[in-house]
Write a protein that holds these residues in place. Structure first.
Motif, PDB file in Angstrom:
ATOM      1  N   UNK A 139      33.330  32.757 -46.567  1.00  0.00           N
ATOM      2  CA  UNK A 139      34.560  33.533 -46.534  1.00  0.00           C
ATOM      3  C   UNK A 139      34.590  34.372 -45.270  1.00  0.00           C
ATOM      4  N   UNK A 140      35.798  34.747 -44.848  1.00  0.00           N
ATOM      5  CA  UNK A 140      35.960  35.614 -43.680  1.00  0.00           C
ATOM      6  C   UNK A 140      36.916  36.755 -44.026  1.00  0.00           C
ATOM      7  N   UNK A 141      36.586  37.923 -43.500  1.00  0.00           N
ATOM      8  CA  UNK A 141      37.398  39.104 -43.758  1.00  0.00           C
ATOM      9  C   UNK A 141      38.439  39.267 -42.661  1.00  0.00           C
ATOM     10  N   UNK A 142      39.672  39.516 -43.077  1.00  0.00           N
ATOM     11  CA  UNK A 142      40.814  39.564 -42.167  1.00  0.00           C
ATOM     12  C   UNK A 142      41.303  40.996 -41.984  1.00  0.00           C
ATOM     13  N   UNK A 143      41.592  41.361 -40.737  1.00  0.00           N
ATOM     14  CA  UNK A 143      42.193  42.644 -40.411  1.00  0.00           C
ATOM     15  C   UNK A 143      43.401  42.371 -39.523  1.00  0.00           C
ATOM     16  N   UNK A 144      44.613  42.538 -40.037  1.00  0.00           N
ATOM     17  CA  UNK A 144      45.802  42.202 -39.248  1.00  0.00           C
ATOM     18  C   UNK A 144      46.122  43.211 -38.158  1.00  0.00           C
ATOM     19  N   UNK A 145      45.417  44.362 -38.158  1.00  0.00           N
ATOM     20  CA  UNK A 145      45.709  45.392 -37.170  1.00  0.00           C
ATOM     21  C   UNK A 145      46.981  46.149 -37.491  1.00  0.00           C
ATOM     22  N   UNK A 146      47.313  47.093 -36.623  1.00  0.00           N
ATOM     23  CA  UNK A 146      48.546  47.851 -36.790  1.00  0.00           C
ATOM     24  C   UNK A 146      48.571  48.630 -38.083  1.00  0.00           C
ATOM     25  N   UNK A 147      49.768  48.819 -38.625  1.00  0.00           N
ATOM     26  CA  UNK A 147      49.969  49.521 -39.883  1.00  0.00           C
ATOM     27  C   UNK A 147      50.342  48.532 -40.967  1.00  0.00           C
ATOM     28  N   UNK A 148      49.929  48.834 -42.188  1.00  0.00           N
ATOM     29  CA  UNK A 148      50.348  48.024 -43.330  1.00  0.00           C
ATOM     30  C   UNK A 148      51.138  48.932 -44.254  1.00  0.00           C
ATOM     31  N   UNK A 149      52.421  48.637 -44.397  1.00  0.00           N
ATOM     32  CA  UNK A 149      53.298  49.484 -45.198  1.00  0.00           C
ATOM     33  C   UNK A 149      53.832  48.710 -46.381  1.00  0.00           C
ATOM     34  N   UNK A 150      53.729  49.322 -47.550  1.00  0.00           N
ATOM     35  CA  UNK A 150      54.271  48.738 -48.770  1.00  0.00           C
ATOM     36  C   UNK A 150      55.719  49.180 -48.900  1.00  0.00           C
ATOM     37  N   UNK A 151      56.522  48.387 -49.580  1.00  0.00           N
ATOM     38  CA  UNK A 151      57.966  48.632 -49.626  1.00  0.00           C
ATOM     39  C   UNK A 151      58.323  49.997 -50.201  1.00  0.00           C
ATOM     40  N   UNK A 152      57.443  50.570 -51.021  1.00  0.00           N
ATOM     41  CA  UNK A 152      57.771  51.882 -51.587  1.00  0.00           C
ATOM     42  C   UNK A 152      57.303  53.040 -50.716  1.00  0.00           C
ATOM     43  N   UNK A 153      56.875  52.743 -49.481  1.00  0.00           N
ATOM     44  CA  UNK A 153      56.570  53.799 -48.526  1.00  0.00           C
ATOM     45  C   UNK A 153      55.107  54.124 -48.345  1.00  0.00           C
ATOM     46  N   UNK A 154      54.231  53.547 -49.160  1.00  0.00           N
ATOM     47  CA  UNK A 154      52.794  53.776 -48.986  1.00  0.00           C
ATOM     48  C   UNK A 154      52.333  53.049 -47.729  1.00  0.00           C
ATOM     49  N   UNK A 155      51.532  53.727 -46.916  1.00  0.00           N
ATOM     50  CA  UNK A 155      51.123  53.151 -45.643  1.00  0.00           C
ATOM     51  C   UNK A 155      49.638  53.391 -45.419  1.00  0.00           C
ATOM     52  N   UNK A 156      48.984  52.423 -44.811  1.00  0.00           N
ATOM     53  CA  UNK A 156      47.613  52.606 -44.366  1.00  0.00           C
ATOM     54  C   UNK A 156      47.495  51.979 -42.979  1.00  0.00           C
ATOM     55  N   UNK A 157      46.349  52.182 -42.349  1.00  0.00           N
ATOM     56  CA  UNK A 157      46.201  51.805 -40.945  1.00  0.00           C
ATOM     57  C   UNK A 157      45.016  50.879 -40.745  1.00  0.00           C
ATOM     58  N   UNK A 158      45.167  49.571 -41.048  1.00  0.00           N
ATOM     59  CA  UNK A 158      44.062  48.636 -40.838  1.00  0.00           C
ATOM     60  C   UNK A 158      43.575  48.609 -39.396  1.00  0.00           C
ATOM     61  N   UNK A 159      44.478  48.851 -38.440  1.00  0.00           N
ATOM     62  CA  UNK A 159      44.102  48.794 -37.037  1.00  0.00           C
ATOM     63  C   UNK A 159      43.089  49.849 -36.636  1.00  0.00           C
ATOM     64  N   UNK A 160      42.918  50.863 -37.481  1.00  0.00           N
ATOM     65  CA  UNK A 160      41.952  51.914 -37.200  1.00  0.00           C
ATOM     66  C   UNK A 160      40.679  51.744 -38.020  1.00  0.00           C
ATOM     67  N   UNK A 161      40.580  50.630 -38.744  1.00  0.00           N
ATOM     68  CA  UNK A 161      39.416  50.371 -39.597  1.00  0.00           C
ATOM     69  C   UNK A 161      38.410  49.491 -38.864  1.00  0.00           C
ATOM     70  N   UNK A 162      37.137  49.684 -39.186  1.00  0.00           N
ATOM     71  CA  UNK A 162      36.078  48.927 -38.514  1.00  0.00           C
ATOM     72  C   UNK A 162      35.893  47.530 -39.101  1.00  0.00           C
ATOM     73  N   UNK A 163      36.617  47.182 -40.139  1.00  0.00           N
ATOM     74  CA  UNK A 163      36.351  45.956 -40.888  1.00  0.00           C
ATOM     75  C   UNK A 163      37.211  44.781 -40.433  1.00  0.00           C
ATOM     76  N   UNK A 164      36.650  43.588 -40.522  1.00  0.00           N
ATOM     77  CA  UNK A 164      37.425  42.369 -40.438  1.00  0.00           C
ATOM     78  C   UNK A 164      37.690  41.837 -39.045  1.00  0.00           C
ATOM     79  N   UNK A 165      38.322  40.651 -39.028  1.00  0.00           N
ATOM     80  CA  UNK A 165      38.611  39.917 -37.797  1.00  0.00           C
ATOM     81  C   UNK A 165      40.101  39.975 -37.488  1.00  0.00           C
ATOM     82  N   UNK A 166      40.421  39.871 -36.213  1.00  0.00           N
ATOM     83  CA  UNK A 166      41.817  39.751 -35.807  1.00  0.00           C
ATOM     84  C   UNK A 166      42.345  38.379 -36.222  1.00  0.00           C
ATOM     85  N   UNK A 167      43.650  38.229 -36.130  1.00  0.00           N
ATOM     86  CA  UNK A 167      44.255  36.946 -36.491  1.00  0.00           C
ATOM     87  C   UNK A 167      43.676  35.822 -35.641  1.00  0.00           C
ATOM     88  N   UNK A 168      43.608  36.039 -34.328  1.00  0.00           N
ATOM     89  CA  UNK A 168      43.089  34.998 -33.435  1.00  0.00           C
ATOM     90  C   UNK A 168      41.628  34.693 -33.744  1.00  0.00           C
TER      91      UNK A 168
END
Length: 425
Positions: A139-168
């Motif tokens: 298995x491989x862990x994915x980090x899409x980068x940038x911000x991840x926002x849920x439709x109800x306004x909850x947001x987190x910042x995967x791009x600032x996390x040390x985990x996972x691989x970029x899309x490429x």
């Protein structure tokens, strides 16, 4: 609003007479109800499996309750793998999701047959050099980068996390792993923490399902499973509406049928790695008021401290507090509830409206069933507390004894006066 403890004052006093405070108490009946609801919510997916995040509550008695329902174990270190192995979790019962991983931990994961979840593309070579091959299932862990926002306004910042691989990197990793003999692939991602919304898993699933279709089309890799990881949270505050796991499961099912089934990928298994959701509400820290202080503020001193529950000290996290036996009393006193560490952040509550607290009262600090005892430490020579399981029949079972000074000094056996230390009462 108030939270209701799962044990009465009479029960707590009886347990405290047997196992002195402070101690963490767990609710077997609640744990079982929750895991049954989790299982039912994803029963539409034949390959579904919950891999309990061992780091949340690494106690074999509790893990074995979940194992009765078919749960696997998500481990992040070699020691967690050892614990899960001792609970009977072997082979693909184990998911090894780690980062900055020592070679010895990868070697143990391979020896136990765990599914290895690679955190970085450079770990491919590191793993192969360590164990001499690439496993058939990886298995491989994915980090899409940038911000991840849920439709109800909850947001987190995967791009600032040390985990996972970029899309490429993820696409390249699949190609490399496939060329090295891997046959079955998994995708893993964790993009938001402790979400109290039914939307998080379905929206994460849509991202990962679309990614899985592209990966299979462009790399030819067979996607065997998609791991939604953790992130489904709990309502620490009594005014929050709890997640409904059945609604969450149905939301993931709709996205599955919308994205994966038309792509001919209706055999993909769904995995989860929940810790907080599985255990958090079903544990509490029981502590006794031992001091009161009246200076510029009103303080209640308890016999627990941040060494027993560090989330309020390090995160400013809210944990609801009930004064046992005074559930219906008016909350007409404002207190800071504090422990005895030589640190001013050792506070379970600040300016909290509570009933009048008298010395000797038992306090129930709610929602410590995950990331509670497991994050304990020994600063100031504080000893880790016991863990007790409130069984379905109302009996109390000790599932981890409290530490003693001998435990604290055990690693000082190289000190000339070691025997003198451990013999002191």
């Amino acid at each position: 609003m108030q939270k209701k403890p799962f044990a009465t004052k009479e029960q707590l006093e009886a347990i405290a007479a047997q196992f002195p405070t402070p101690f963490h108490l767990y609710d077997e009946a609640g744990i079982r109800r929750n895991v049954e609801a989790m299982r039912d919510a994803f029963s539409w997916n034949p390959g579904f499996r919950e891999y309990f995040a061992v780091k949340a509550t690494p106690n074999p008695f509790l893990i074995n309750i979940l194992r009765e329902y078919g749960c696997g174990c998500d481990c992040a270190t070699g020691v967690e793998l050892m614990l899960a192995d001792a609970c009977g979790a072997h082979g693909h019962d184990l998911m090894f999701s780690s980062n900055e991983t020592p070679a010895a931990d990868y070697a143990l994961a391979d020896e136990l047959g765990a599914i290895i979840n690679l955190d970085d593309i450079t770990h491919i070579d590191f793993l192969e050099q360590t164990i001499g091959h690439i496993p058939d299932t990886i298995s491989c862990r994915y980090n899409p980068g940038g911000l991840f926002e849920i439709s109800n306004g909850i947001m987190d910042n995967p791009g600032d996390a040390k985990y996972g691989m970029t899309t490429e990197q993820l696409f390249e990793a699949f190609r490399i792993l496939k060329s090295k003999g891997a046959k079955n692939f998994g995708i893993h991602a964790f993009l938001c923490s402790n979400t109290v919304t039914n939307d998080y898993y379905p929206e994460l699933a849509k991202v990962l399902f679309n990614l899985a279709v592209r990966l299979q089309e462009e790399t030819g890799a067979h996607i065997a499973f998609i791991n939604l990881s953790g992130g489904v949270g709990i309502p620490y505050s009594p005014d929050q509406e709890p997640n409904d796991i059945r609604v969450i499961g149905e939301g993931v099912r709709r996205v599955y049928e919308e994205v994966l089934v038309p792509a001919g990928m209706g055999d993909v298994a769904i995995y989860t790695e929940l810790g907080r959701f599985m255990m958090g509400p079903y544990g509490c820290l029981i502590t006794r008021a031992i001091h009161e202080k009246h200076i510029y503020k009103e303080y209640i001193g308890v016999d627990a401290c941040a060494a027993n529950l560090m989330r309020p000290a390090i995160y400013g996290a809210y944990h609801h507090i009930t004064v046992a036996g005074k559930e219906d009393w008016p909350c007409d006193h404002i207190y800071d509830v504090v422990g005895g560490l030589c640190e001013n952040n050792d506070k379970f509550a600040i300016d909290r409206a509570l009933p009048r607290i008298d010395r000797g009262d038992l306090l129930v600090i709610h929602d410590t069933g995950a990331h509670g005892h497991s994050m304990g430490y020994n600063y100031n020579g504080k000893l880790r507390s016991a863990e007790v399981l409130l069984r379905e029949d109302g009996s109390a079972q000790l599932i981890r004894r409290a530490e003693t000074p001998a435990d604290y000094f055990a690693t000082l056996d190289c000190f000339p006066e070691y025997e003198q230390l451990v013999k002191r009462k």
